[in-house]
Motif scaffolding. Structure first.
Motif, PDB file in Angstrom:
ATOM      1  N   ASP A   1     -34.840 -13.202  10.767  1.00 33.20           N
ATOM      2  CA  ASP A   1     -35.170 -14.092   9.653  1.00 33.20           C
ATOM      3  C   ASP A   1     -35.677 -13.329   8.437  1.00 33.20           C
ATOM      4  O   ASP A   1     -35.438 -13.744   7.294  1.00 33.20           O
TER       5      ASP A   1
ATOM      6  N   TYR B   1     -21.272 -19.471  12.271  1.00 33.01           N
ATOM      7  CA  TYR B   1     -22.669 -19.483  12.699  1.00 33.01           C
ATOM      8  C   TYR B   1     -23.541 -18.603  11.798  1.00 33.01           C
ATOM      9  O   TYR B   1     -24.572 -18.096  12.241  1.00 33.01           O
TER      10      TYR B   1
ATOM     11  N   GLU C   1     -28.647 -18.480  16.716  1.00 30.23           N
ATOM     12  CA  GLU C   1     -28.892 -18.824  18.119  1.00 30.23           C
ATOM     13  C   GLU C   1     -27.624 -19.291  18.831  1.00 30.23           C
ATOM     14  O   GLU C   1     -27.487 -19.116  20.046  1.00 30.23           O
ATOM     15  N   MET C   2     -26.690 -19.876  18.096  1.00 28.76           N
ATOM     16  CA  MET C   2     -25.461 -20.362  18.708  1.00 28.76           C
ATOM     17  C   MET C   2     -24.658 -19.236  19.366  1.00 28.76           C
ATOM     18  O   MET C   2     -24.025 -19.437  20.403  1.00 28.76           O
TER      19      MET C   2
ATOM     20  N   ASP D   1     -22.956 -26.384   8.658  1.00 33.37           N
ATOM     21  CA  ASP D   1     -22.786 -27.082   9.936  1.00 33.37           C
ATOM     22  C   ASP D   1     -21.325 -27.106  10.366  1.00 33.37           C
ATOM     23  O   ASP D   1     -20.862 -28.047  11.006  1.00 33.37           O
TER      24      ASP D   1
ATOM     25  N   ARG E   1     -30.189 -19.753   6.682  1.00 32.26           N
ATOM     26  CA  ARG E   1     -30.436 -20.967   7.458  1.00 32.26           C
ATOM     27  C   ARG E   1     -30.361 -22.228   6.595  1.00 32.26           C
ATOM     28  O   ARG E   1     -30.105 -23.318   7.117  1.00 32.26           O
TER      29      ARG E   1
ATOM     30  N   ARG F   1     -26.855 -20.070  11.812  1.00 34.34           N
ATOM     31  CA  ARG F   1     -27.275 -20.580  13.128  1.00 34.34           C
ATOM     32  C   ARG F   1     -27.090 -19.485  14.176  1.00 34.34           C
ATOM     33  O   ARG F   1     -26.284 -19.613  15.100  1.00 34.34           O
TER      34      ARG F   1
END
Length: 258
Positions: free
Chosen positions: A235, A191, A196-197, A182, A242, A194
């Motif tokens: 994925d 990222y 999608e960021m 995070d 993740r 993450r």
């Protein structure tokens, strides 16, 4: 005497144009800050070269900041010390004036890295700490599958870790800096889990390497990553990231003592 002909530390990227969108995505991460603070040790007076808007200055006790870009100096919060208008290659300080020195995400923007690092060594009697990326590891990140031009740019811009250590001399160590899942400091590898960021144009704009590629590269990246996220292909290859608590990639901290 050096004659400055432009506003900026290296002229590779226009911080005045790109910098204003960075603050929402490039916030200092407290865990990376602790790593920097440990490297500085008990240094009381610390020089921060290429200080920008002051990220991670909380890692030091008493800071003198150097920043050649007027736009970045103007963005420094009022709670921080005013930055000295100077360049790394010509620091206006006496020999051994500081207990320690640091430069964070900055050396790849300097016009002469070796000269700048030798200047830092000259004015520092204790540890010099450099937070940077190892160019030999940059392309190992999954982003290379989608936007190789971006990471090729990164690999070309960052100086070799060996060259940094050689310029600083003395006794040196190199440590990989673990990036938390995070992480609040939104450079590309922040990222890792993450993806999608990075579909957010603002997140990409906060990473200067994206400013060196054209719209076609950005559009191709957006389309291909969206497709692989929708199909589950990303994925299938990288989904374990993740939930991986930290990622050890190209982010490194070089520390040198006399």
């Amino acid at each position: 005497m050096n004659v400055r002909t432009q506003d900026g530390s290296a002229g590779h990227v226009g911080h005045a144009a790109a910098g204003y969108g960075r603050s929402a995505f490039r916030r200092p991460d407290t865990r990376i800050a602790r790593f920097i603070a440990e490297a500085l040790g008990d240094a009381r007076t610390v020089l921060n070269v290429g200080a920008g808007a002051g990220s991670y200055e909380s890692a030091a006790r008493e800071v003198t900041a150097v920043e050649p870009s007027r736009s970045m100096r103007d963005r420094r919060p009022a709670r921080l010390v005013r930055a000295v208008d100077a360049v790394a290659e010509d620091l206006p300080f006496a020999d051994g004036e500081f207990d320690g020195a640091m430069t964070l995400f900055s050396v790849h923007q300097w016009s002469d890295v070796t000269r700048g690092l030798r200047e830092m060594r000259r004015v520092t009697r204790g540890p010099v700490v450099v937070l940077t990326c190892a160019p030999s590891l940059v392309r190992d990140f999954w982003l290379y599958e989608y936007a190789p031009e971006v990471l090729d740019t990164e690999a070309r811009r960052f100086p070799r870790v060996e060259d940094i250590a050689a310029a600083l001399g003395g006794t040196g160590t190199v440590h990989t800096v673990p990036i938390p899942l995070d992480c609040t400091d939104g450079f590309n590898e922040a990222y890792y889990g993450r993806p999608e960021m990075l579909l957010d144009p603002g997140a990409r704009q906060a990473c200067s390497a994206w400013s060196f590629v054209d719209d076609g590269v950005r559009e191709r990246f957006d389309q291909s990553l969206r497709r692989d996220l929708a199909s589950g292909a990303w994925d299938a290859r990288h989904g374990h990231l993740r939930t991986q608590r930290t990622y050890e990639g190209s982010l490194v901290l070089v520390r040198a003592t006399p």
